[in-house]
Design a protein around this motif. Structure first.
Motif, short mmCIF file in Angstrom:
data_model
loop_
_atom_site.label_atom_id
_atom_site.label_comp_id
_atom_site.label_asym_id
_atom_site.label_seq_id
_atom_site.Cartn_x
_atom_site.Cartn_y
_atom_site.Cartn_z
N TYR A 158 0.84 -1.20 0.00
CA TYR A 158 0.00 0.00 0.00
C TYR A 158 0.87 1.25 0.00
N LEU A 159 1.89 1.27 0.88
CA LEU A 159 2.79 2.42 0.94
C LEU A 159 3.61 2.53 -0.33
N ARG A 160 4.06 1.39 -0.87
CA ARG A 160 4.80 1.42 -2.13
C ARG A 160 3.97 2.07 -3.24
N ASP A 161 2.73 1.65 -3.35
CA ASP A 161 1.86 2.20 -4.40
C ASP A 161 1.62 3.68 -4.20
N GLU A 162 1.46 4.10 -2.93
CA GLU A 162 1.29 5.53 -2.66
C GLU A 162 2.58 6.29 -2.99
N GLY A 163 3.71 5.66 -2.72
CA GLY A 163 4.99 6.28 -3.06
C GLY A 163 5.17 6.42 -4.57
N ARG A 164 4.75 5.40 -5.30
CA ARG A 164 4.82 5.49 -6.76
C ARG A 164 3.94 6.62 -7.29
N LYS A 165 2.75 6.76 -6.70
CA LYS A 165 1.86 7.85 -7.11
C LYS A 165 2.52 9.20 -6.83
N ALA A 166 3.14 9.31 -5.66
CA ALA A 166 3.81 10.57 -5.31
C ALA A 166 4.98 10.84 -6.25
N GLY A 167 5.71 9.78 -6.61
CA GLY A 167 6.81 9.93 -7.56
C GLY A 167 6.31 10.39 -8.91
N GLN A 168 5.18 9.84 -9.35
CA GLN A 168 4.60 10.25 -10.63
C GLN A 168 4.13 11.69 -10.58
N THR A 169 3.51 12.08 -9.47
CA THR A 169 3.06 13.47 -9.31
C THR A 169 4.25 14.42 -9.36
N PHE A 170 5.34 14.04 -8.72
CA PHE A 170 6.56 14.86 -8.73
C PHE A 170 7.09 15.02 -10.15
N LEU A 171 7.15 13.92 -10.90
CA LEU A 171 7.67 13.98 -12.27
C LEU A 171 6.77 14.82 -13.16
N ASP A 172 5.45 14.66 -12.99
CA ASP A 172 4.51 15.45 -13.79
C ASP A 172 4.66 16.94 -13.52
N ALA A 173 4.85 17.28 -12.24
CA ALA A 173 4.90 18.69 -11.85
C ALA A 173 6.28 19.32 -12.04
N HIS A 174 7.33 18.53 -11.79
CA HIS A 174 8.67 19.13 -11.73
C HIS A 174 9.73 18.40 -12.54
N GLY A 175 9.34 17.37 -13.27
CA GLY A 175 10.34 16.64 -14.05
C GLY A 175 11.13 17.53 -14.99
N GLN A 176 10.46 18.48 -15.62
CA GLN A 176 11.13 19.37 -16.56
C GLN A 176 11.98 20.43 -15.85
N ASP A 177 11.78 20.59 -14.54
CA ASP A 177 12.58 21.56 -13.79
C ASP A 177 13.93 21.01 -13.37
N LEU A 178 14.03 19.68 -13.31
CA LEU A 178 15.29 19.07 -12.90
C LEU A 178 16.39 19.45 -13.88
N GLY A 179 17.52 19.86 -13.31
CA GLY A 179 18.62 20.32 -14.14
C GLY A 179 18.52 21.79 -14.52
N LYS A 180 17.44 22.46 -14.10
CA LYS A 180 17.24 23.85 -14.50
C LYS A 180 17.02 24.79 -13.31
N ARG A 181 16.11 24.41 -12.39
CA ARG A 181 15.75 25.32 -11.29
C ARG A 181 15.28 24.54 -10.07
N SER A 182 15.37 25.16 -8.91
CA SER A 182 14.85 24.56 -7.69
C SER A 182 13.33 24.59 -7.70
N THR A 183 12.72 23.59 -7.09
CA THR A 183 11.26 23.59 -6.96
C THR A 183 10.85 23.63 -5.49
N LEU A 184 11.81 23.58 -4.58
CA LEU A 184 11.55 23.75 -3.15
C LEU A 184 12.16 25.07 -2.72
N ASP A 185 11.35 25.98 -2.26
CA ASP A 185 11.82 27.31 -1.86
C ASP A 185 12.37 27.24 -0.44
N ILE A 186 13.68 27.06 -0.33
CA ILE A 186 14.29 27.00 1.00
C ILE A 186 14.59 28.38 1.55
#
Length: 347
Positions: free
Chosen positions: A312-340
């Motif tokens: 159950y947790l694995r599947d939720e983690g996969r969903k979260a990973g997919q959401t991250f890629l959909d939202a920020h995959g194109q930002d990797l290598g270009k800009r931060s997506t977490l405002d520290i």
């Protein structure tokens, strides 16, 4: 049933490093995130920093990747979590009838869990477990060839807390052993301190959950993906004793990470880009995978090792990973997506 692979994004390779928090059984969520990220051939892992369950995930991934690439890493992670579940099949920490009937993953109605939880606050693990046995030791020794970790091009950083000094120690590839991984996950109310080179160690979450600085200083990647386990924010005010203790632990385990992120934000602002060290901080980019499901789970579920819970947790983690890629995959290598930088407000 294993989740179906998602069609990978076609793009040029991006070098990233991973920062994996600890949290007992909740580390299966991280397994799911990693399982999804490993499906992307354009994501190349340069380094991994892990603590507690994050340390287990990190070491297993690095070992599997060295033996069989991304597919080998995915297989190794599934084998590890399956073995943990199998080893806990006859554990006294099982869900109570009420939790099962109500479909809850917690152990709150388990008489054994309640008794052991109370006992752990007044009786030392040196009395409860005088031999210092930990079933994870055999699993780690069987599944991981630690010489392979030393040879891996993926930088591995495992944090444990020195009991004597209170400071964190980061163990790198060639120094990682079963004892190092057990030390990184050694909760002092449950296990005896793990001795390494004459020094006693407890859970790394007290000093670095996980430690981020080596990822910036020792990795070529400029993108760090943080996979959190302990919720930073929770709605409402905890009222029961168990809720208060759980929130206290979450706050303390997140405090060191937030402090390190704040330090990194400050260095990024004041660093001289013409200086080698300063350039590293200026170039760093930080991302994190959103985690909403774990805010719904109580502390006792961190000891639930049932395979259906892990999947159950694995599947939720996969969903979260997919959401991250959909939202920020194109930002990797270009800009931060977490405002520290917001961590500097009021400082």
């Amino acid at each position: 049933m294993p989740t179906k692979a998602t069609k990978p994004i076609a793009r040029k390779p991006v070098l990233v490093d991973l920062a994996l928090q600890g949290g007992g059984s909740h580390g299966a969520f991280t397994w799911g995130v990693l399982d999804r990220l490993l499906e992307e051939p354009w994501l190349e892992i340069d380094g991994i920093s892990g603590t507690s369950a994050g340390a287990m995930n990190a070491a297993v991934l690095v070992h599997g990747h060295q033996k069989g690439g991304a597919a080998g890493a995915r297989e190794a992670l599934e084998t590890f979590w399956r073995r943990v579940s199998d080893a806990a099949r006859f554990s006294p920490f099982q869900r109570g009838p009420l939790d099962v009937i109500l479909g809850r993953w917690s152990l709150d109605s388990s008489p054994i869990y309640v008794a052991m939880d109370l006992m752990s606050r007044v009786v030392s693990p040196y009395t409860l477990n005088p031999m210092g046995k930990n079933p994870l030791r055999e699993i780690l020794a069987e599944l991981i060839d630690f010489e392979v970790l030393a040879q891996s091009p993926i930088h591995l950083f495992i944090t444990a807390t020195n009991v004597r000094t209170g400071r964190g120690k980061v163990f790198k590839n060639e120094a990682v052993t079963p004892d190092v991984l057990l030390a990184s996950a050694c909760l002092p109310t449950m296990f005896q301190a793990i001795e390494i080179d004459g020094e006693p160690y407890w859970d790394g979450g007290y000093s670095g959950n996980p430690t981020l600085t080596p990822l910036v200083r020792e990795c070529k990647s400029h993108d760090t993906i943080l996979v959190p386990i302990n919720p930073i924010e929770r709605p409402g005010v905890p009222r029961s004793a168990s809720e208060i203790l759980n929130r206290l632990n979450e706050v303390s385990f997140n405090a060191v990470t937030l402090k390190e992120l704040r330090m990194m934000a400050l260095l990024r602002k004041v660093a001289d880009p013409g200086d080698g060290e300063g350039r590293l901080w200026k170039q760093m980019r930080v991302h994190h995978v959103e985690n909403t499901v774990l805010t719904k789970l109580g502390a006792s579920s961190k000891l639930n090792a049932e395979w259906p819970f892990f999947t159950y947790l694995r599947d939720e983690g996969r969903k979260a990973g997919q959401t991250f890629l959909d939202a920020h995959g194109q930002d990797l290598g270009k800009r931060s997506t977490l405002d520290i930088d917001v961590l500097l407000e009021g400082v």
